[in-house]
Design an enzyme around this catalytic site. Structure first.
Site, PDB file in Angstrom:
ATOM      1  N   HIS A   1      67.186  50.244  43.692  1.00 23.13           N
ATOM      2  CA  HIS A   1      66.838  49.068  43.725  1.00 23.13           C
ATOM      3  C   HIS A   1      67.729  48.073  43.226  1.00 23.13           C
ATOM      4  O   HIS A   1      68.283  47.333  43.768  1.00 23.13           O
ATOM      5  CB  HIS A   1      65.594  48.869  42.893  1.00 23.13           C
TER       6      HIS A   1
HETATM    7  O1  RIB Z   1      60.303  48.352  41.686  1.00 27.63           O
HETATM    8  C1  RIB Z   1      61.487  48.540  41.445  1.00 27.63           C
HETATM    9  C2  RIB Z   1      61.954  47.681  40.133  1.00 27.63           C
HETATM   10  O2  RIB Z   1      60.886  47.974  39.162  1.00 27.63           O
HETATM   11  C3  RIB Z   1      63.103  48.213  39.591  1.00 27.63           C
HETATM   12  O3  RIB Z   1      64.100  47.080  39.077  1.00 27.63           O
HETATM   13  C4  RIB Z   1      63.102  49.096  38.702  1.00 27.63           C
HETATM   14  O4  RIB Z   1      63.998  49.316  37.490  1.00 27.63           O
HETATM   15  C5  RIB Z   1      61.811  48.618  38.067  1.00 27.63           C
HETATM   16  O5  RIB Z   1      62.167  47.575  36.952  1.00 27.63           O
END
Ligand code: RIB
Ligand code: CA
Length: 315
Positions: A240
């Site tokens: 992500h």
């Molecule tokens: O949903 C994914 C996000 O939530 C990413 O930033 C992960 O590190 C969590 O913070």
């Protein structure tokens, strides 16, 4: 091109850690003014110390790390140890941080740095938006000196914490509402994109083959993270947060559209949803560029190439 001034707000978290390494590797592209930590994946005491562990791994003590908000603005705190482990960096194998955390509160650092910056600053957000929202509330004048805010959060489609909500938004929807309403140039990188950036075994092995300490830490974390994400909800480890830094480095890897995005802060099953009005049904002006696709092979080539630039250390 002179390096762009950059602040990274994060909640490390394994994918945050990989994003920080990517940012640290891009020394010609970024002048990292500071890293601000927020409560999110794990409590603030861990997110800030984890950010410092990554900073030590690449030998960059001159980049300040500041601790920010220990809890969301309104809702009760939620965390994600089920994905990131009790430490937030399970698998990294990194020692306690050596260099200290900055004395200022992250919100004060954000306000003072953005007000004083000689040129507009880019803000990359990798966690809940609590620090950013409070900085905007404390002094809205900072908006005039924000080049753009690139935020990992939300989804046009399904969430990953509830059917409707993605973790960063779900963890502090009221903060997200403040940021999405503020009027800053905003790029939203949600699950629709990040679930295309899967660290498959071949991609992980290409990183492992670098044979450096940063590569070993990345693979150690992603080995753990992959197992947990596949067990929880996904067919592999979605990277992500590194998508945010990759967008800043190579935006042509991505495609998206300007649209209105509203944050559902009501009660009920859609709490924390990013309502992405890509058909323009609301009649409201667009407030974000919502990315929808990524060239995943190009992304992993960029990531692997940059990780190779980091100090090898002792793997
Ligand atoms: O949903 C994914 C996000 O939530 C990413 O930033 C992960 O590190 C969590 O913070
Ligand atoms: Ca994160």
């Amino acid at each position: 091109m002179s390096p762009r001034p950059l602040i990274v707000d994060c909640d490390p978290g394994q994918d945050d850690a990989v994003a920080l390494l990517l940012a640290f590797a891009a020394r010609e592209e970024f002048d990292i003014l500071g890293i601000t930590a927020v409560a999110g994946n794990v409590p603030l005491a861990l997110t800030e110390s984890n950010a410092r562990r990554i900073r030590d791994l690449v030998g960059r003590p001159e980049v300040p790390v500041y601790a920010g908000c220990p809890r969301p603005m309104v809702r009760k705190p939620v965390t994600a140890e089920r994905i990131h482990g009790a430490t937030g960096l399970d698998g990294a194998g990194l020692p306690e941080p050596v260099h200290p955390v900055g004395q200022a509160h992250a919100v004060d650092f954000l306000v003072e740095t953005l007000l004083a910056a000689p040129e507009p600053v880019t803000l990359a957000t990798l966690g809940p938006l609590t620090n950013v929202a409070l900085a905007i509330v404390k002094n809205p004048a900072i908006l005039a000196n924000l080049r753009e805010v690139v935020t990992m959060g939300g989804a046009a489609g399904a969430g990953n914490v509830t059917a409707s909500a993605e973790f960063n938004i779900f963890a502090d929807p009221h903060a997200a509402h403040v940021v999405f309403e503020a009027g800053a140039p905003l790029i939203m990188i949600g699950l629709d994109v990040t679930h295309q950036a899967i660290a498959t075994p071949p991609r992980l092995e290409a990183i492992r083959a670098l044979g450096t300490a940063p590569a070993a830490a990345v693979c150690g974390m992603l080995d753990v993270y992959s197992a947990k994400t596949m067990a929880a909800y996904c067919h592999g480890a979605p990277l992500h947060d590194p998508c945010v830094i990759a967008y800043l480095l190579q935006p042509d890897l991505f495609a998206g559209r300007e649209m209105r995005v509203d944050i559902d802060i009501g009660s009920g099953p859609c709490f924390g949803r990013t309502v992405c009005d890509w058909r323009g049904r609301s009649g409201k002006p667009a407030n974000a560029r919502v990315l929808e696709s990524i060239n995943a092979d190009g992304f992993f080539a960029l990531l692997t190439d940059h990780l190779a630039r980091l100090p090898a250390g002792s793997a």
